[in-house]
Design a protein around this motif. Structure first.
Motif, mmCIF file in Angstrom:
data_model
loop_
_atom_site.group_PDB
_atom_site.id
_atom_site.type_symbol
_atom_site.label_atom_id
_atom_site.label_comp_id
_atom_site.label_asym_id
_atom_site.label_seq_id
_atom_site.Cartn_x
_atom_site.Cartn_y
_atom_site.Cartn_z
ATOM 1 N N ALA A 299 0.822 -1.209 0.000
ATOM 2 C CA ALA A 299 0.000 0.000 0.000
ATOM 3 C C ALA A 299 0.855 1.257 0.000
ATOM 4 O O ALA A 299 0.404 2.329 -0.420
ATOM 5 C CB ALA A 299 -0.937 -0.002 1.215
ATOM 6 N N GLY A 300 2.088 1.154 0.466
ATOM 7 C CA GLY A 300 2.976 2.310 0.482
ATOM 8 C C GLY A 300 3.635 2.599 -0.852
ATOM 9 O O GLY A 300 4.299 3.624 -1.006
ATOM 10 N N MET A 301 3.451 1.718 -1.825
ATOM 11 C CA MET A 301 4.015 1.937 -3.159
ATOM 12 C C MET A 301 3.030 2.746 -4.003
ATOM 13 O O MET A 301 1.836 2.812 -3.708
ATOM 14 C CB MET A 301 4.318 0.597 -3.828
ATOM 15 N N GLU A 302 3.533 3.343 -5.072
ATOM 16 C CA GLU A 302 2.710 4.267 -5.856
ATOM 17 C C GLU A 302 2.314 3.669 -7.204
ATOM 18 O O GLU A 302 2.326 4.346 -8.226
ATOM 19 C CB GLU A 302 3.452 5.591 -6.047
ATOM 20 N N PHE A 303 1.938 2.401 -7.200
ATOM 21 C CA PHE A 303 1.625 1.738 -8.456
ATOM 22 C C PHE A 303 0.428 2.373 -9.164
ATOM 23 O O PHE A 303 0.398 2.457 -10.391
ATOM 24 C CB PHE A 303 1.330 0.258 -8.210
ATOM 25 N N ASP A 304 -0.586 2.764 -8.411
ATOM 26 C CA ASP A 304 -1.828 3.270 -9.007
ATOM 27 C C ASP A 304 -2.002 4.772 -8.805
ATOM 28 O O ASP A 304 -3.101 5.293 -8.930
ATOM 29 C CB ASP A 304 -3.033 2.537 -8.405
ATOM 30 N N LYS A 305 -0.942 5.447 -8.493
ATOM 31 C CA LYS A 305 -1.009 6.883 -8.213
ATOM 32 C C LYS A 305 -1.485 7.657 -9.437
ATOM 33 O O LYS A 305 -1.003 7.464 -10.546
ATOM 34 C CB LYS A 305 0.377 7.376 -7.798
ATOM 35 N N THR A 306 -2.477 8.516 -9.255
ATOM 36 C CA THR A 306 -2.912 9.440 -10.304
ATOM 37 C C THR A 306 -2.997 10.831 -9.701
ATOM 38 O O THR A 306 -3.522 11.003 -8.600
ATOM 39 C CB THR A 306 -4.274 9.044 -10.901
ATOM 40 N N ALA A 345 -6.379 17.324 -17.542
ATOM 41 C CA ALA A 345 -5.882 17.698 -16.218
ATOM 42 C C ALA A 345 -5.890 16.506 -15.263
ATOM 43 O O ALA A 345 -4.945 16.312 -14.480
ATOM 44 C CB ALA A 345 -6.723 18.842 -15.655
ATOM 45 N N ALA A 346 -6.942 15.699 -15.321
ATOM 46 C CA ALA A 346 -7.037 14.541 -14.429
ATOM 47 C C ALA A 346 -5.996 13.478 -14.769
ATOM 48 O O ALA A 346 -5.663 12.645 -13.914
ATOM 49 C CB ALA A 346 -8.440 13.945 -14.504
ATOM 50 N N ALA A 347 -5.473 13.479 -15.991
ATOM 51 C CA ALA A 347 -4.449 12.515 -16.403
ATOM 52 C C ALA A 347 -3.043 12.999 -16.063
ATOM 53 O O ALA A 347 -2.063 12.338 -16.426
ATOM 54 C CB ALA A 347 -4.559 12.234 -17.891
ATOM 55 N N GLY A 348 -2.937 14.127 -15.391
ATOM 56 C CA GLY A 348 -1.638 14.579 -14.916
ATOM 57 C C GLY A 348 -0.804 15.342 -15.910
ATOM 58 O O GLY A 348 0.381 15.603 -15.667
ATOM 59 N N PHE A 349 -1.380 15.724 -17.062
ATOM 60 C CA PHE A 349 -0.656 16.618 -17.956
ATOM 61 C C PHE A 349 -0.562 17.998 -17.304
ATOM 62 O O PHE A 349 -1.458 18.421 -16.568
ATOM 63 C CB PHE A 349 -1.377 16.746 -19.295
ATOM 64 N N LYS A 350 0.503 18.721 -17.598
ATOM 65 C CA LYS A 350 0.668 20.062 -17.041
ATOM 66 C C LYS A 350 0.563 21.137 -18.105
ATOM 67 O O LYS A 350 0.387 22.314 -17.769
ATOM 68 C CB LYS A 350 2.015 20.172 -16.318
ATOM 69 N N TRP A 351 0.639 20.751 -19.366
ATOM 70 C CA TRP A 351 0.630 21.714 -20.464
ATOM 71 C C TRP A 351 -0.392 21.300 -21.525
ATOM 72 O O TRP A 351 -0.575 20.107 -21.783
ATOM 73 C CB TRP A 351 2.000 21.767 -21.147
ATOM 74 N N ILE A 352 -1.004 22.315 -22.143
ATOM 75 C CA ILE A 352 -1.698 22.095 -23.410
ATOM 76 C C ILE A 352 -1.248 23.164 -24.396
ATOM 77 O O ILE A 352 -0.840 24.262 -24.011
ATOM 78 C CB ILE A 352 -3.243 22.096 -23.286
ATOM 79 N N ARG A 353 -1.343 22.817 -25.648
ATOM 80 C CA ARG A 353 -0.894 23.713 -26.723
ATOM 81 C C ARG A 353 -2.002 23.816 -27.755
ATOM 82 O O ARG A 353 -2.565 22.804 -28.169
ATOM 83 C CB ARG A 353 0.367 23.155 -27.368
#
Length: 772
Positions: A299-306, A345-353
């Motif tokens: 549980a301490g690992m970040e396998f499913d982190k979003t 945004a929910a997928a963790g992108f930080k930029w759009i062009r």
């Protein structure tokens, strides 16, 4: 062999005193099952006969040398315990007999004991261990002739002897492995499950003990049940562990008993994904279920982190959208811009062009179109950084463009900090049509084409204006192919242009390759990149060029991507490869991982949603992470995983992992990729790439992959890694960045360093997480 990191580190440290206090003696799994004993006839000396059986719960070797032969044996086909320090074998025979025993070690080498004589009806106990004196050994890793734990298999043999009866039996009275005490709660834990398929109802549950997880599956046929195969699979970096059962509804309810060996599920930091599938004999009728087996510390690992864009303070990764043209035509799929921005945004992108158009209102005043201001404001609210493309065409005057700059800055400066001047002037903006010249800006005498000079004139003036009215913004541009960008730099680019943009598509090459390099100088008239046509060489050479031309500019890769269109018989001349959706995901992730190790300010994948209604034969229509019905391709999930797992991590230039071995079967050697790309032959790169990352807390993650072209022709390739100074790590887990499946690693701490032995690479890049 996959074994947990903890066992790999601790076993060498176990001593006799520790075993005396904390050991137990247990028979190996399947000791009393006849199917687990295989008869070995000693085929090099023909004539002997015999069999292996289990009688009254004890394995029995039958032998008969009356017609010749020298020896026969029976081999226990199930492995002994990984942590067995020794094995005690008690043999008995009703008549005098001559016997030997063999053990196979972790390297596949076979060790054979000296002959033992059994007296009639008198049991004899023999203890075998790594410290035993062996009569002979052979096979396996010939460089290491010492027994290497763990013990992999045991064989009991009877030998012909003129002084003893020619026929008889040898019974294994007992077989006990001396192992440290074991807590079954350390195994990956599974929960009950149920599913239906092809008229069957399946349910299962787990019971752990020191042998592993015992899975009991109840298969209940219904009236319409079909015959088929039930398969249980535990993914491994090498060949997956699996068990197969043929089911026939005529047999009624069936109980499947399956032991998942503890050596495969004992890493407390891993979360194993056990899959169960039933496939009927009728085509197209199947179903499956994934059952996690969670290690107690997983549980301490970040396998499913979003992570949402608002949770990511810094990232260089973005995606291209077409909200500016969302009202119809080939870009109609971009109409629900709010929904799509939420997904990005929910997928963790930080930029759009995207482009924002400047128009004149009814009074003749310039303004950014209200429809563009809508998507810009909304993207800003979602925590996204926006790169606005300032449209730059040859059919307008420079004076008008300067007025448009003023309007652009006035309307967007609250939401936008980066402005890109134009887009791909070799194909857009009518620069070539208006002023003349080929796509790469090279005239026949190697002078620079008129369109390049005129486009640079506009670019310099507009960049100066942006900096004049908005000094704090970042202005990027040029945006032609690399040789043309070099021509711009040689002519003279204004200091107001902070960054140079390039779109280094690989087209139909693997992502580590580009159709630019020293050998293309004849075509382009300018030498760029390196001799290997490598993406890395291209990026590094850009910075050499910046220094040479007097300003250390940043480099922005505002487009790259891979398309999933199909050939049709009439579109085969397209320069883009017709990639499967799986290959698209692999290539995007490989390109991003390498980019993050290079001096690139920002990189944008092209593009978020397909265009042209995802028409199957349209190369331009299939670059998306989403199809035009908004269903997600594998690349969407892969990029979401990458965005989150590497959030807060940057390339660690001071950490130098070393590939210490990379053997390759001779067939698994890729050759020429493109025989004639503008008179240049491009060959495959058969190396592997290792990219280390580190966050501010000092945590490390390492990405590794094969640089060969994506192909499912071969199973795998194997490498070994040395990670300097990492010997104090408490554990590690590798995760497939495309599928999310996690794997154990064969790890060894030595001399302060950490070694990853026999790291099996398949098609997909891996990201390794370490535990302090």
């Amino acid at each position: 062999m996959n074994r947990s990191f903890t066992a790999a580190l601790l076993l060498p440290a176990l001593c006799a005193g520790w075993f005396a206090l904390h050991a137990e003696s247990l028979p190996p799994a399947g000791f009393d099952q006849p199917q687990n004993w295989l008869f070995r006839p000693g085929a090099e000396y023909p004539g002997a006969t015999g069999s292996a059986a289990v009688e009254n719960g004890k394995p029995v070797l039958h032998y008969d040398f009356s017609k010749g032969g020298r020896y026969v044996g029976m081999q226990l086909r199930t492995p002994l315990f990984d942590d067995a320090a020794e094995v005690a074998v008690t043999l008995v025979s009703p008549a005098p007999a001559k016997v030997t025993m063999r053990l196979t070690d972790a390297n596949g080498r076979v060790f054979q004991s000296a002959p033992l004589k059994l007296e009639a009806a008198k049991p004899r106990r023999t203890v075998l261990s790594a410290a035993s004196r062996w009569a002979t050994s052979w096979g396996g890793d010939a460089k290491n002739k010492k027994f290497t734990p763990p013990m992999r298999s045991l064989t009991v043999q009877a030998h012909a002897d003129d002084k003893m009866p020619a026929a008889g039996t040898v019974t294994v009275e007992s077989l006990l492995c001396e192992v440290p005490q074991f807590d079954p709660s350390t195994l990956g834990t599974g929960k009950p499950f149920s599913f239906s398929a092809a008229g069957w109802n399946f349910s299962g549950d787990f019971r752990p003990d020191r042998l592993g997880q015992h899975l009991t599956v109840t298969a209940m046929p219904g009236r319409e049940a079909q015959a088929g195969e039930y398969t249980v699979t535990l993914p491994q970096l090498n060949r997956d562990w699996s068990r197969h059962f043929q089911l026939n509804p005529a047999d009624g309810e069936q109980k499947l008993q399956i032991l998942i060996p503890r050596r495969l599920i004992s890493n407390p930091y891993n979360r194993y994904q056990l899959s169960q599938m039933f496939r009927s004999e009728q085509p197209g009728s199947s179903a499956s279920v994934i059952t996690p087996l969670a290690g107690r510390n997983s549980a301490g690992m970040e396998f499913d982190k979003t992570l949402h864009a608002r949770e990511i303070p810094f990232s260089r990764i973005g995606t291209q959208v077409h909200f500016a043209y969302r009202t119809g035509g080939g870009f109609a799929a971009y109409a629900p811009y709010r929904m799509l921005t939420d997904e990005i945004a929910a997928a963790g992108f930080k930029w759009i062009r995207d482009t924002a158009l400047v128009e004149q209102d009814e009074q003749g005043n310039y303004r950014v179109r209200p429809s563009d201001m809508e998507w810009i404001r909304y993207a800003h609210e979602q925590g996204l950084n926006v790169i606005v493309i300032f449209r730059l065409y040859a059919n307008d005057t420079l004076d008008n463009y300067l007025k448009k700059v003023d309007a652009m800055v006035r309307d967007t400066r609250e939401y936008v900090k980066v402005y890109e001047l134009g887009n791909e002037p070799f194909g857009q903006g009518r620069w070539r049509e208006t002023y003349g010249g080929p796509w790469n800006g090279k005239e026949k005498d190697n002078s620079t084409s008129p369109w390049v000079k005129e486009h640079l004139k506009y670019t310099n003036a507009i960049a100066d204006r942006f900096k004049q009215v908005y000094p704090g913004c970042t202005v990027i541009g040029l945006g032609a192919n690399t040789p043309t960008n070099y021509r711009y730099l040689d002519i003279g680019v204004t200091a107001s242009l902070d960054g140079v943009t390039d779109h280094p598509y690989s087209y139909c090459l693997p992502p580590e390759k580009v159709p630019y390099g020293h050998r293309f100088a004849k075509r382009d008239g300018v030498r760029v990149g390196d001799e290997r046509d490598s993406f890395r060489g291209l990026i590094e050479d850009y910075h050499r060029k910046f220094k040479e031309t007097g300003k250390a500019r940043s480099l922005w890769l505002t487009e790259f991507g891979y398309t999933t269109y199909w050939t049709s018989g009439s579109n085969e001349k397209n320069r883009y490869g017709t990639y499967t959706e799986e290959a698209q995901a692999v290539y995007i992730v490989r390109r991003l991982l390498e980019t993050l190790s290079l001096p690139v300010e920002q990189v944008s994948q092209y593009c978020f949603v397909d265009k042209l209604n995802s028409r199957s034969d349209a190369a331009e229509g299939n670059f998306g992470l989403l199809r035009t019905d908004y269903s997600k391709k594998p690349a969407f999930y892969a990029m979401r995983r990458l965005n989150s797992l590497l959030s807060g991590f940057e390339f660690d230039a001071d950490f130098r992992p070393e590939i210490t071995a990379a053997p390759r079967q001779k067939g698994n050697q890729r050759g020429v990729l493109i025989g004639n790309w503008d008179e240049v032959s491009i060959s495959a790169d058969n190396d592997c790439m290792v990219v280390p990352f580190r966050n501010k807390a000092g945590e490390r993650r390492v990405a590794v992959w094969s640089m060969q072209p994506y192909s499912r022709e071969f199973n795998n390739r194997v490498i070994s890694l040395r990670l300097p100074g990492m010997g104090g790590a408490a554990g590690a887990v590798a995760q497939d960045l495309i599928t999310g499946v996690t794997y154990d690693l064969d790890l060894e701490a030595r001399g302060g360093d950490l070694f990853i032995n026999h790291l099996s690479l398949r098609e997909n890049p891996l990201l390794i997480q370490f535990v302090k």
